[in-house]
Design an enzyme around this catalytic site. Structure first.
Site, PDB file in Angstrom:
ATOM      1  N   GLY A  12     -22.886  57.860 -12.077  1.00 43.89           N
ATOM      2  CA  GLY A  12     -22.934  56.394 -12.111  1.00 43.89           C
ATOM      3  C   GLY A  12     -24.171  55.905 -12.848  1.00 43.89           C
ATOM      4  O   GLY A  12     -24.732  54.862 -12.525  1.00 43.89           O
ATOM      5  N   ARG A  15     -24.758  52.093 -15.400  1.00 46.78           N
ATOM      6  CA  ARG A  15     -25.132  50.706 -15.071  1.00 46.78           C
ATOM      7  C   ARG A  15     -26.066  50.705 -13.863  1.00 46.78           C
ATOM      8  O   ARG A  15     -26.231  51.738 -13.197  1.00 46.78           O
ATOM      9  CB  ARG A  15     -23.881  49.898 -14.701  1.00 46.78           C
ATOM     10  CG  ARG A  15     -22.943  49.678 -15.841  1.00 46.78           C
ATOM     11  CD  ARG A  15     -21.829  48.722 -15.454  1.00 46.78           C
ATOM     12  NE  ARG A  15     -20.780  49.355 -14.670  1.00 46.78           N
ATOM     13  CZ  ARG A  15     -20.378  48.928 -13.459  1.00 46.78           C
ATOM     14  NH1 ARG A  15     -20.941  47.878 -12.912  1.00 46.78           N
ATOM     15  NH2 ARG A  15     -19.405  49.545 -12.817  1.00 46.78           N
ATOM     16  N   TYR A 155     -17.626  51.344   3.810  1.00 44.79           N
ATOM     17  CA  TYR A 155     -18.849  51.638   3.045  1.00 44.79           C
ATOM     18  C   TYR A 155     -19.929  52.221   3.964  1.00 44.79           C
ATOM     19  O   TYR A 155     -20.586  53.218   3.615  1.00 44.79           O
ATOM     20  CB  TYR A 155     -19.308  50.334   2.402  1.00 44.79           C
ATOM     21  CG  TYR A 155     -20.484  50.429   1.473  1.00 44.79           C
ATOM     22  CD1 TYR A 155     -20.370  51.003   0.210  1.00 44.79           C
ATOM     23  CD2 TYR A 155     -21.724  49.902   1.845  1.00 44.79           C
ATOM     24  CE1 TYR A 155     -21.453  51.054  -0.661  1.00 44.79           C
ATOM     25  CE2 TYR A 155     -22.806  49.943   0.977  1.00 44.79           C
ATOM     26  CZ  TYR A 155     -22.673  50.519  -0.263  1.00 44.79           C
ATOM     27  OH  TYR A 155     -23.740  50.566  -1.118  1.00 44.79           O
ATOM     28  N   ALA A 157     -19.498  53.825   6.747  1.00 42.59           N
ATOM     29  CA  ALA A 157     -19.110  55.194   7.134  1.00 42.59           C
ATOM     30  C   ALA A 157     -19.458  56.174   6.016  1.00 42.59           C
ATOM     31  O   ALA A 157     -19.987  57.265   6.266  1.00 42.59           O
ATOM     32  CB  ALA A 157     -17.616  55.246   7.450  1.00 42.59           C
ATOM     33  N   LYS A 159     -21.749  55.833   3.680  1.00 42.68           N
ATOM     34  CA  LYS A 159     -23.193  55.927   3.448  1.00 42.68           C
ATOM     35  C   LYS A 159     -23.909  56.620   4.607  1.00 42.68           C
ATOM     36  O   LYS A 159     -24.912  57.304   4.400  1.00 42.68           O
ATOM     37  CB  LYS A 159     -23.774  54.532   3.186  1.00 42.68           C
ATOM     38  CG  LYS A 159     -23.256  53.891   1.882  1.00 42.68           C
ATOM     39  CD  LYS A 159     -23.602  54.742   0.666  1.00 42.68           C
ATOM     40  CE  LYS A 159     -23.324  54.068  -0.648  1.00 42.68           C
ATOM     41  NZ  LYS A 159     -23.689  54.895  -1.825  1.00 42.68           N
TER      42      LYS A 159
HETATM   43  P1  NDP Z   1     -22.834  49.395 -10.013  1.00 42.22           P
HETATM   44  O1  NDP Z   1     -21.502  48.917  -9.580  1.00 42.22           O
HETATM   45  O2  NDP Z   1     -23.741  48.487 -10.787  1.00 42.22           O
HETATM   46  O3  NDP Z   1     -22.660  50.765 -10.868  1.00 42.22           O
HETATM   47  C1  NDP Z   1     -21.895  51.811 -10.323  1.00 42.22           C
HETATM   48  C2  NDP Z   1     -21.903  52.996 -11.257  1.00 42.22           C
HETATM   49  O4  NDP Z   1     -21.129  54.045 -10.659  1.00 42.22           O
HETATM   50  C3  NDP Z   1     -21.241  52.710 -12.600  1.00 42.22           C
HETATM   51  O5  NDP Z   1     -21.922  53.425 -13.611  1.00 42.22           O
HETATM   52  C4  NDP Z   1     -19.825  53.276 -12.423  1.00 42.22           C
HETATM   53  O6  NDP Z   1     -19.220  53.713 -13.635  1.00 42.22           O
HETATM   54  C5  NDP Z   1     -20.108  54.475 -11.531  1.00 42.22           C
HETATM   55  N1  NDP Z   1     -18.938  54.897 -10.762  1.00 42.22           N
HETATM   56  C6  NDP Z   1     -18.246  54.182  -9.840  1.00 42.22           C
HETATM   57  N2  NDP Z   1     -17.234  54.922  -9.358  1.00 42.22           N
HETATM   58  C7  NDP Z   1     -17.296  56.126  -9.980  1.00 42.22           C
HETATM   59  C8  NDP Z   1     -16.517  57.313  -9.926  1.00 42.22           C
HETATM   60  N3  NDP Z   1     -15.465  57.423  -9.107  1.00 42.22           N
HETATM   61  N4  NDP Z   1     -16.859  58.353 -10.735  1.00 42.22           N
HETATM   62  C9  NDP Z   1     -17.921  58.255 -11.583  1.00 42.22           C
HETATM   63  N5  NDP Z   1     -18.700  57.165 -11.663  1.00 42.22           N
HETATM   64  C10 NDP Z   1     -18.387  56.105 -10.878  1.00 42.22           C
HETATM   65  O7  NDP Z   1     -23.564  49.896  -8.665  1.00 42.22           O
HETATM   66  P2  NDP Z   1     -25.095  49.852  -8.208  1.00 42.22           P
HETATM   67  O8  NDP Z   1     -25.981  50.271  -9.299  1.00 42.22           O
HETATM   68  O9  NDP Z   1     -25.345  48.563  -7.531  1.00 42.22           O
HETATM   69  O10 NDP Z   1     -25.093  50.956  -7.045  1.00 42.22           O
HETATM   70  C11 NDP Z   1     -25.443  52.311  -7.293  1.00 42.22           C
HETATM   71  C12 NDP Z   1     -25.510  53.033  -5.962  1.00 42.22           C
HETATM   72  O11 NDP Z   1     -26.455  52.391  -5.112  1.00 42.22           O
HETATM   73  C13 NDP Z   1     -24.179  53.039  -5.208  1.00 42.22           C
HETATM   74  O12 NDP Z   1     -24.026  54.269  -4.545  1.00 42.22           O
HETATM   75  C14 NDP Z   1     -24.359  51.914  -4.200  1.00 42.22           C
HETATM   76  O13 NDP Z   1     -23.550  52.091  -3.076  1.00 42.22           O
HETATM   77  C15 NDP Z   1     -25.840  52.065  -3.878  1.00 42.22           C
HETATM   78  N6  NDP Z   1     -26.453  50.864  -3.336  1.00 42.22           N
HETATM   79  C16 NDP Z   1     -26.500  49.695  -4.056  1.00 42.22           C
HETATM   80  C17 NDP Z   1     -27.094  48.585  -3.519  1.00 42.22           C
HETATM   81  C18 NDP Z   1     -27.202  47.304  -4.256  1.00 42.22           C
HETATM   82  O14 NDP Z   1     -27.689  46.337  -3.676  1.00 42.22           O
HETATM   83  N7  NDP Z   1     -26.792  47.205  -5.507  1.00 42.22           N
HETATM   84  C19 NDP Z   1     -27.670  48.612  -2.164  1.00 42.22           C
HETATM   85  C20 NDP Z   1     -27.584  49.895  -1.507  1.00 42.22           C
HETATM   86  C21 NDP Z   1     -26.980  50.956  -2.087  1.00 42.22           C
HETATM   87  P3  NDP Z   1     -18.665  52.628 -14.744  1.00 42.22           P
HETATM   88  O15 NDP Z   1     -19.916  51.987 -15.292  1.00 42.22           O
HETATM   89  O16 NDP Z   1     -17.981  53.441 -15.760  1.00 42.22           O
HETATM   90  O17 NDP Z   1     -17.804  51.684 -14.000  1.00 42.22           O
END
Ligand code: NDP
Length: 248
Positions: A12, A15, A155, A157, A159
């Site tokens: 991921g 982004r 979510y 569960a 995390k």
């Molecule tokens: P974003 O939605 O901004 O980015 C998610 C990234 O994960 C993207 O690059 C996406 O790919 C990739 N992705 C999603 N599903 C898959 C998959 N099945 N296989 C491969 N890649 C995947 O998320 P955030 O940056 O906000 O979050 C990142 C992490 O931090 C997550 O685990 C989230 O749960 C955690 N988090 C975020 C918080 C927040 O406030 N933002 C708070 C607490 C935790 P693509 O770009 O191609 O879609």
């Protein structure tokens, strides 16, 4: 510095928080493999930002919860770089709904991506790390995994599951030079949280002692520390990066 030509995989990494982690690890000297699911344009930009730090970066498209895609990712990284030193399981999704309305596919999709994806990538990374007798596994959880959140039972569960998973892995590899830790962000400004209504954002801010959302770079900073040489005696820990939200 991480340096020494170490190779990091950031799932991921196209982004949000993952991109910030990829760039921060690159600034520390790591070469970076970015895995992403579908957004080619964002991943391309992320790769350019990483390369601007002067290191090599390769992109791998695929679903972290699909065993064939994970195999292709690790085969590709092995072919391109010949090693895996740091794994950051950051890819994650939300499908929010109140429990009484939560559909099975909403539950399954979140568990599948967040928890099974972490399991598949960790399993694949362990063999090269064990061989090298060095490794850093960083799993991105959430404060929601610590304290729960209405509308996010799936979510939470996934995390919370990541935390128990990481502690078990940490125990298994503790004597092999490999650490496994969790970073639990609070609310961070990304596309994941960008869609929240303003009144909800205000309610969240009111619960944060520091009084604001976090920046992706502030999570990346903590990941970079835990991924570094100097953090070799820290394992099985969960470090909240949440502006004090879950302090006890
Ligand atoms: P974003 O939605 O901004 O980015 C998610 C990234 O994960 C993207 O690059 C996406 O790919 C990739 N992705 C999603 N599903 C898959 C998959 N099945 N296989 C491969 N890649 C995947 O998320 P955030 O940056 O906000 O979050 C990142 C992490 O931090 C997550 O685990 C989230 O749960 C955690 N988090 C975020 C918080 C927040 O406030 N933002 C708070 C607490 C935790 P693509 O770009 O191609 O879609």
């Amino acid at each position: 510095m991480i340096g020494d030509g170490r190779v990091a995989i950031v799932t991921g990494g196209g982004r949000g928080i993952g991109r910030a982690i990829a760039v921060r690890l690159a600034e520390e000297g790591a070469q970076v493999a970015i895995s992403y699911r579908s957004n080619d344009a964002a991943a391309g930009e992320a790769a350019e930002e990483v390369r601007a730090a002067g290191v090599r970066c390769e992109l791998f498209k695929g679903d972290v919860a699909e065993p064939d895609d994970v195999k292709a990712l690790f085969d590709g990284v092995n072919e391109a770089f010949g090693r895996v030193d740091i794994l950051v399981n950051n890819a994650g999704v939300t499908r929010d709904n109140l429990m009484m309305r939560m559909k099975e596919d909403e539950f399954d999709e979140v568990l599948r991506t967040n928890l099974k994806g972490t399991y598949l990538c960790t399993r694949a990374a362990m063999r090269p790390m064990v061989r090298a007798r060095w490794g850093r596994i960083l799993n991105v959880s959430s404060v929601v995994g610590l304290v729960g959140n209405a509308g996010q039972a799936n979510y939470a569960a996934s995390k919370a599951g990541i935390i128990g998973f990481t502690k078990s892995v940490a125990r298994e590899v503790a004597q092999r030079g490999i650490t496994a830790n969790v970073v639990a962000p609070g609310y961070v400004e990304t596309e994941l949280t960008g869609g929240l209504p303003d009144n909800i954002k205000d309610q969240i801010r009111a619960q944060v002692p520091i009084g604001r959302f976090g920046a992706a770079g502030e999570v990346a900073e903590v990941v970079a520390f835990l991924a570094g040489e100097g953090a070799g005696y820290v394992t099985g820990q969960t470090l909240a990066v949440d502006g004090g939200m879950t302090m006890q």
